[in-house]
Structures are given as structure tokens and as C-alpha cells.
Write an enzyme that holds these catalytic residues in place. Structure first.
Site, PDB file in Angstrom:
ATOM      1  N   HIS A 159     -12.896   3.645  -0.031  1.00  0.00           N
ATOM      2  CA  HIS A 159     -12.890   2.689   1.094  1.00  0.00           C
ATOM      3  C   HIS A 159     -13.596   1.378   0.710  1.00  0.00           C
ATOM      4  O   HIS A 159     -14.040   0.632   1.574  1.00  0.00           O
ATOM      5  CB  HIS A 159     -13.592   3.265   2.343  1.00  0.00           C
ATOM      6  CG  HIS A 159     -12.947   4.478   2.915  1.00  0.00           C
ATOM      7  ND1 HIS A 159     -13.678   5.542   3.414  1.00  0.00           N
ATOM      8  CD2 HIS A 159     -11.642   4.806   3.080  1.00  0.00           C
ATOM      9  CE1 HIS A 159     -12.849   6.487   3.854  1.00  0.00           C
ATOM     10  NE2 HIS A 159     -11.616   6.059   3.668  1.00  0.00           N
ATOM     11  N   ARG A 199     -11.371  17.056   6.182  1.00  0.00           N
ATOM     12  CA  ARG A 199     -12.189  17.313   4.991  1.00  0.00           C
ATOM     13  C   ARG A 199     -13.564  17.835   5.386  1.00  0.00           C
ATOM     14  O   ARG A 199     -14.154  17.378   6.354  1.00  0.00           O
ATOM     15  CB  ARG A 199     -12.340  16.036   4.166  1.00  0.00           C
ATOM     16  CG  ARG A 199     -11.043  15.501   3.592  1.00  0.00           C
ATOM     17  CD  ARG A 199     -11.278  14.192   2.858  1.00  0.00           C
ATOM     18  NE  ARG A 199     -10.029  13.604   2.401  1.00  0.00           N
ATOM     19  CZ  ARG A 199      -9.765  12.303   2.429  1.00  0.00           C
ATOM     20  NH1 ARG A 199     -10.670  11.449   2.898  1.00  0.00           N
ATOM     21  NH2 ARG A 199      -8.617  11.842   1.992  1.00  0.00           N
ATOM     22  N   ASN A 220       0.869  -1.187   0.000  1.00  0.00           N
ATOM     23  CA  ASN A 220       0.000   0.000   0.000  1.00  0.00           C
ATOM     24  C   ASN A 220       0.899   1.227   0.000  1.00  0.00           C
ATOM     25  O   ASN A 220       1.433   1.614   1.037  1.00  0.00           O
ATOM     26  CB  ASN A 220      -0.923  -0.024   1.224  1.00  0.00           C
ATOM     27  CG  ASN A 220      -1.880   1.161   1.259  1.00  0.00           C
ATOM     28  OD1 ASN A 220      -1.821   2.056   0.430  1.00  0.00           O
ATOM     29  ND2 ASN A 220      -2.765   1.170   2.244  1.00  0.00           N
ATOM     30  N   GLU A 246      -8.310  -4.482   5.523  1.00  0.00           N
ATOM     31  CA  GLU A 246      -8.180  -4.285   4.083  1.00  0.00           C
ATOM     32  C   GLU A 246      -7.058  -5.127   3.494  1.00  0.00           C
ATOM     33  O   GLU A 246      -7.160  -5.608   2.364  1.00  0.00           O
ATOM     34  CB  GLU A 246      -7.949  -2.794   3.795  1.00  0.00           C
ATOM     35  CG  GLU A 246      -9.146  -1.924   4.159  1.00  0.00           C
ATOM     36  CD  GLU A 246      -8.827  -0.449   4.117  1.00  0.00           C
ATOM     37  OE1 GLU A 246      -9.173   0.194   3.122  1.00  0.00           O
ATOM     38  OE2 GLU A 246      -8.244   0.059   5.093  1.00  0.00           O
ATOM     39  N   ARG A 274      -2.715  -2.147  -3.366  1.00  0.00           N
ATOM     40  CA  ARG A 274      -3.877  -1.282  -3.189  1.00  0.00           C
ATOM     41  C   ARG A 274      -3.778  -0.136  -4.187  1.00  0.00           C
ATOM     42  O   ARG A 274      -2.778   0.575  -4.246  1.00  0.00           O
ATOM     43  CB  ARG A 274      -3.921  -0.715  -1.771  1.00  0.00           C
ATOM     44  CG  ARG A 274      -5.111   0.216  -1.565  1.00  0.00           C
ATOM     45  CD  ARG A 274      -5.025   0.957  -0.257  1.00  0.00           C
ATOM     46  NE  ARG A 274      -6.167   1.829  -0.066  1.00  0.00           N
ATOM     47  CZ  ARG A 274      -6.094   3.071   0.390  1.00  0.00           C
ATOM     48  NH1 ARG A 274      -4.918   3.592   0.676  1.00  0.00           N
ATOM     49  NH2 ARG A 274      -7.184   3.793   0.550  1.00  0.00           N
TER      50      ARG A 274
END
Length: 401
Positions: A180, A241, A7, A384, A91
Site C-alpha cells: 500500500h 487475512r 492497474n 493511488e 501499478r
């Protein structure tokens, strides 16, 4: 088969090695400050203490080389030869409309991912650098791309098309993509297992709540809606955010503040969210500590976050025409007992009843709804990397057959 999961970020790289005969974790690590002074690799063999090495790494190829060295280290490694790695799973954040599932990396796949760089300029370039480095250092090993956007590709057009001139979708592929996805897919599958029912018979709402956060509506195993959009900026209030805002705010602030090109986007992505409201931090633990000291803006930030999560849960219950299970996952979802309580509070008319005693857990896979709750509420730590390894293993098996 042993699978290496990679990743890549712009200056960091996370990795794991899993033995897919029993899905056991063999080793994991984090490389930081790639291309910077003080670059370091943190490597942990399962069951042993972390080993930290400060070593110059000019680029991602150097970083991958250090990872491979660590995996073969005679004292802390988990393989004796690179041939033991049967496949590498990468990923990749954004695949646009190109892929609805993971894919064996070929030249045509790389070309498609290059085309997505324009709409994912922060994420896809380092992902591609990691792939290029692995291909150069491990040319005979199958490489698989696992996409954050793929799981959301089942959304119907009414969920993903924006109400702007349709030509912008046709010309530039401006639409909701969602992110996600690997996490949402993993916890949805685990939720079905915990409920003892097939995933394709369930209505689920999965809440990935961390510094980046999103909520997804899943019906019969397929995503029908998700809160993040064309970029990860849309949807919930997040760490830094803004989430959903009136789009006119962007041009208004730009004119009032005489902002340079790109600065408004930087403000909305890196200076907003709970950080912008609280003025304290993007870390929920810091904000909660500030609340305990009487900081009203910190308290407001937490209320805004929980309000938006509850808003999306309610919307998705309407969209799904009911819900069988709600899942909390990721850093905040897995560990913040109080936040889960606030989100689930006063939702009894929707069949949602949290058990306050069962909820007093962190990072543990468990059911936290009361016995009389019509909706199962679950805490499921996301994984993940395991999801990436599973997809990689399945695709690599076909290559090696």
C-alpha cells in the site's frame, strides 16, 4: 500531457486517464472477467453516465485493446488519437529490494520484476501481463512502473529483518517489504499540506484500512516501519487475512486437519480475518449489520480489528517518540464513522482526541480531531491513481525532454 494509469489483476483491470496540466480526471473504467465468459468493460467519461459493454476478451492484450478503443470512442472517448497519451503508468505490487522509487520500464526493469514473481505470485504476473500488452499495442509510448513496495524501502534493518537465520535473508530475500506504499505516500503528502508544514518535519501514522489494511509510521517523510511484511498477510486483522498470528499455528492446523500443500496459506489469506471470526462476511458493512441484530461473533470481529489498529498506532507512537498526525484512509478508514471512533477512543493520554461531530463524515478530506487534541486526526480519501500519474508524468517528462 495525458497519462493513462493501468492497474492489472489476474482477471480484471482498472484504468484512468488524467490530464496532468491540472491533474484532472478525464475518464476511468474497470474491465472484469478477462479470459472468462461474460467479460465486460465499464467505462465512464468524467461528467457522463457509465457505459457498459460486454465483449469477448481472451487475455490482457484484448482487455487493453478494449480500453484504448473506449478512450477513442467518438461518443464517450477523451482522445482522438493514441499519440495524445504521453505515458502509461503501471501499478506494480512488488519490486523487492530493487527499487526505492518509480522507474521507467526497460528490459532490465522487467527482468528485476520477473525475479520478484516468486515472492509475489498472485500480484506481479498480472502486472507484467498488463505491461507486456501495453508495450505491444503502444510501442512508442513511455511506460513507467510505480511500486507498492518502493515507499517502504527507507525502513532501517531493525524494522525489516526477521529474527530467523540470517542466511534466509541473504539467499531468498525474506524480509519485511510492506505494501500500500503508493496510498501511504499520497495521504502523507496531503496530510502535510493540510497541516501547513513540510512533510520532512512531521511524524505521521497513516492507516490504510480496507479489506486489505496496513498502518505505517513515517518520520520526516521517510517510512520507519509498516505493519505488512514479506507478504500482505502480516499485520492487522483484515477482511479475509489473519494478520499477526503465532507461526506455530500454521504447522499445528496443517497436521490436525491433514491439509494439502498450500491449503494452510489459502485459509490464512482467504478464509480468516473478520470473515473467519464473524462467519458472516469480509465486508464491514455486512458485519455491522449483523452486530445490530445481536451477532456476538460479528461484534468480536470488529473489536479485534479496532484493537489491532490501536495496537499498531500505540507501537508506532513509541517508535516515533510522539506523533503529529494520524491519517485514516481507504474504504473502511474513509467511510466507517463508528470504526474511527472505536480506534481513537480512550487515547487522550496520548494526545489523541476525536471530535465526534467532525467525525460524522464519509469520503471527505477533513480534520476530525477536536480543537484541544495535541495530535491532528485526519480523514483523507486515498488517490493511488493520481500518485501513479504524478510519478509517471515526472519520469516521462525527462524521457521526452
Amino acid at each position: 500531457m495525458k497519462v493513462l494509469v493501468i492497474n492489472c489483476g489476474s482477471s480484471s483491470l482498472k484504468y484512468q486517464v488524467l490530464d496532468m496540466t491540472d491533474e484532472s480526471l478525464l475518464a476511468k473504467g474497470l474491465v472484469e472477467r478477462i479470459g472468462m465468459e461474460g467479460s465486460v468493460i465499464n467505462h465512464t467519461k468524467e461528467g457522463e453516465a457509465k457505459v457498459v459493454n460486454v465483449v469477448p476478451m481472451n487475455d490482457h492484450k484484448d482487455a487493453i485493446a478494449q480500453v484504448l478503443n473506449a478512450l477513442q470512442d467518438p461518443n464517450h472517448g477523451v482522445i482522438t488519437d493514441m499519440a495524445e497519451i504521453g505515458a502509461v503508468g503501471h501499478r506494480v505490487v512488488h519490486a523487492g529490494e530493487k527499487f526505492a522509487e518509480s522507474a521507467l520500464i526497460t528490459e532490465s526493469v522487467l527482468e528485476a520484476l520477473e525475479e520478484c514473481v516468486e515472492i509475489a505470485p498472485l500480484h506481479n504476473p498480472p502486472n507484467l501481463l498488463g505491461i507486456a500488452a501495453c508495450r505491444e499495442l503502444m510501442p512508442e509510448t513511455p511506460m513507467v512502473a510505480v511500486f507498492d513496495t518502493a515507499f517502504h524501502q527507507t525502513m532501517p534493518p531493525e524494522s525489516y529483518i526477521y529474527a530467523i537465520p540470517y542466511e534466509y535473508y541473504e539467499k531468498y530475500k525474506i524480509r519485511r517489504y510492506g505494501f500500500h506504499g503508493t496510498s501511504h505516500k499520497y495521504v502523507a503528502e496531503r496530510a502535510a499540506d493540510m497541516m501547513g508544514k513540510p512533510l520532512d518535519t512531521l511524524k505521521l501514522i497513516t492507516c490504510h484500512l480496507g479489506n486489505g489494511a496496513s498502518v505505517t509510521a513515517i518520520k520526516n517523510g521517510k517510512v520507519v516501519d509498516t505493519s505488512m511484511g514479506f507478504t500482505p498477510l502480516e499485520g492487522l486483522v483484515m477482511g479475509t487475512r489473519s494478520g499477526d498470528i503465532d507461526p506455530a499455528i500454521v504447522t499445528y492446523i496443517r497436521e490436525k486437519e491433514n491439509l494439502a500443500p498450500g491449503e494452510a496459506n489459502n485459509i490464512l489469506n482467504k478464509k480468516s480475518g473478520v470473515l473467519g471470526v464473524s462467519g458472516v462476511s469480509s465486508d464491514f458493512r455486512d458485519i455491522e449489520a449483523a452486530v445490530e441484530k445481536g451477532n456476538e461473533r460479528a461484534a468480536l470481529a470488529l473489536r479485534m480489528f479496532s484493537h489491532k489498529v490501536k495496537f499498531y498506532i500505540g507501537a508506532y507512537i513509541a517508535e516515533l517518540n510522539g506523533v503529529d498526525g494520524i491519517v485514516f484512509t481507504a474504504g473502511v478508514g474513509e467511510n466507517d464513522i463508528g470504526m474511527r471512533e472505536i480506534i481513537c477512543d480512550d487515547m487522550e493520554n496520548l494526545g489523541i482526541n476525536l471530535d465526534p461531530v467532525a467525525n460524522k463524515v464519509r469520503g471527505q478530506e477533513t480534520i476530525i480531531s477536536s480543537d484541544d487534541s495535541k495530535v491532528k486526526i485526519m480523514l483523507i480519501p486515498t488517490n493511488e491513481e493520481l500518485m501513479i500519474a504524478r510519478d509517471t508524468f515526472e519520469i516521462a517528462k525527462k524521457v521526452n525532454a
